[in-house]
Design a protein around this motif. Structure first.
Motif, PDB file in Angstrom:
ATOM      1  N   ALA A 150      -4.722   2.656   2.759  1.00  0.00           N
ATOM      2  CA  ALA A 150      -4.312   2.658   4.164  1.00  0.00           C
ATOM      3  C   ALA A 150      -3.018   1.865   4.328  1.00  0.00           C
ATOM      4  O   ALA A 150      -2.837   0.811   3.720  1.00  0.00           O
TER       5      ALA A 150
ATOM      6  N   THR B 166      -4.391  -3.762   5.054  1.00  0.00           N
ATOM      7  CA  THR B 166      -5.347  -3.791   3.942  1.00  0.00           C
ATOM      8  C   THR B 166      -6.250  -5.007   4.110  1.00  0.00           C
ATOM      9  O   THR B 166      -5.775  -6.112   4.325  1.00  0.00           O
TER      10      THR B 166
ATOM     11  N   ASP C 263      -4.798  -2.917  -5.194  1.00  0.00           N
ATOM     12  CA  ASP C 263      -4.136  -3.235  -3.923  1.00  0.00           C
ATOM     13  C   ASP C 263      -4.843  -4.449  -3.329  1.00  0.00           C
ATOM     14  O   ASP C 263      -6.067  -4.567  -3.425  1.00  0.00           O
TER      15      ASP C 263
ATOM     16  N   SER D 225       0.836  -1.207   0.000  1.00  0.00           N
ATOM     17  CA  SER D 225       0.000   0.000   0.000  1.00  0.00           C
ATOM     18  C   SER D 225       0.872   1.258   0.000  1.00  0.00           C
ATOM     19  O   SER D 225       0.532   2.261  -0.644  1.00  0.00           O
TER      20      SER D 225
HETATM   21 MG   LIG Z   1      -1.711  -2.856   2.573  1.00  0.00          MG
END
Ligand SMILES: [Mg+2]
Ligand SMILES: Nc1nc2c(ncn2[C@@H]2O[C@H](COP(=O)(O)OP(=O)(O)OP(=O)(O)O)[C@@H](O)[C@H]2O)c(=O)[nH]1
Length: 295
Positions: free
Chosen positions: A141, A149, A165, A128
């Motif tokens: 985040a 995540t 992601d 991320s």
């Molecule tokens: Mg993450």
């Protein structure tokens, strides 16, 4: 060494999510940890993404030994180029990481006009953070612990490229306890799965063996004066841990050693890079062929 395992339900779901979304993407970026290039590569992910164009990112390269990272890049380029397009080392905390990666990704071909990339890897490897580096803002985040995540998230870059992601995943059974140990050193297994004192002791033992010039001065300990001899052995490592605790004043009432605090401190200082650059797993020597070398 205690045995432990880590494969909660959301990781099984993520595995399904990756399998389902694979056909939507042109390529996969696998983010591993440059300090542990063996243990931070999930065999399930390699299996799932076989045949897909892959880019391997050795992330957190700022925390790893530079020479060891170059040896790994050589190794990956030499032995794993079948469907891996490229391997590169990145420090996602630095702005320069964005252009390095987008330049490489820009060379990949797409069948749809927009390039779609899935970002995968183990928990806490920096997926991320890397995505945020590419977008230049906090799109996803991030956090200094595994499992931040929790679901898939599509993110579109200014140049139109789309990134997916995904939550970090481990695999149901570690083939070898050192894999779990190394993942825990680097914070990819949640706190509490392994005993902190034992984990800290194992890290001290590793550092005493591989990086004595780093650990002794950092904590002001003269290794030759340790009562219990070789700090690469458990007894010696325990003596080193106690010496560190005394130097730092990590004592409980009655002058008892605060092992927990000592362990936590060494783990934190290792993870944050305060100890210096450390690579835990070394690339096999050139010419020794395939296979992994647990360092
Ligand atoms: Mg993450
Ligand atoms: N030193 C250093 N720290 C990094 C780097 N990349 C990420 N981090 C830190 O590593 C931690 C984890 O980053 P995340 O981006 O949340 O990791 P993730 O892979 O998305 O983790 P999950 O969502 O749990 O799977 C954060 O504290 C980041 O600041 C890097 O290249 N160098």
């Amino acid at each position: 060494m205690q045995t432990f395992n880590w494969y909660p339900g959301h990781m099984k779901k993520t595995r399904e999510l990756i399998a389902e979304n694979l056909k939507l993407v042109d390529a996969v970026v696998e983010v591993c940890d440059a300090r542990i290039p063996v243990s931070s590569r999930n065999p399930i992910l390699s299996e799932l993404t076989a045949g897909k164009t892959r880019v391997l990112v050795m992330n957190k390269s700022d925390l790893a030994d530079e020479a060891a990272t170059s040896a790994w890049l050589d190794y990956f380029r030499r032995y794993e180029m079948k469907d891996m397009r490229t391997a590169l080392a990145l420090d996602s905390m630095k702005p320069a990481a964005a252009s390095v990666l987008t330049n490489r990704l820009g060379k990949l071909e797409t069948r749809r006009g927009v390039l779609r990339i899935m970002v995968i890897g183990i928990p806490n490897s920096g997926k991320s953070t890397l995505i945020n580096r590419l977008t230049g803002r906090r799109s996803a985040a991030t956090g200094n612990r595994p499992g931040v995540t929790r679901g898939k998230q599509w993110i579109t870059l200014e140049n139109g490229m789309q990134l997916l992601d995904t939550p970090g995943i481990l695999w149901p059974k570690f083939e070898d306890q050192t894999v779990g140990l190394h993942l825990a050193f680097c914070g990819s297994i949640p706190e509490g799965i392994m005993d902190t004192e034992e984990l800290g002791l194992e890290l001290i033992r590793f550092l005493a063996g591989e990086y004595p010039e780093m650990i002794a001065p950092r904590y002001g300990v003269d290794m030759s004066e340790l009562p219990d001899g070789d700090a690469r052995e458990t007894g010696g490592a325990l003596a080193l841990m106690e010496a560190i605790a005394r130097k730092r004043g990590f004592l409980l009432p009655g002058k008892k050693i605060d092992y927990e605090r000592t362990a936590r401190t060494v783990l934190d200082e290792f993870r944050s890079g305060k100890l210096g650059r450390v690579t835990i797993e070394r690339a096999p020597e050139a010419g020794s062929g395939h296979g992994s070398d647990e360092g």
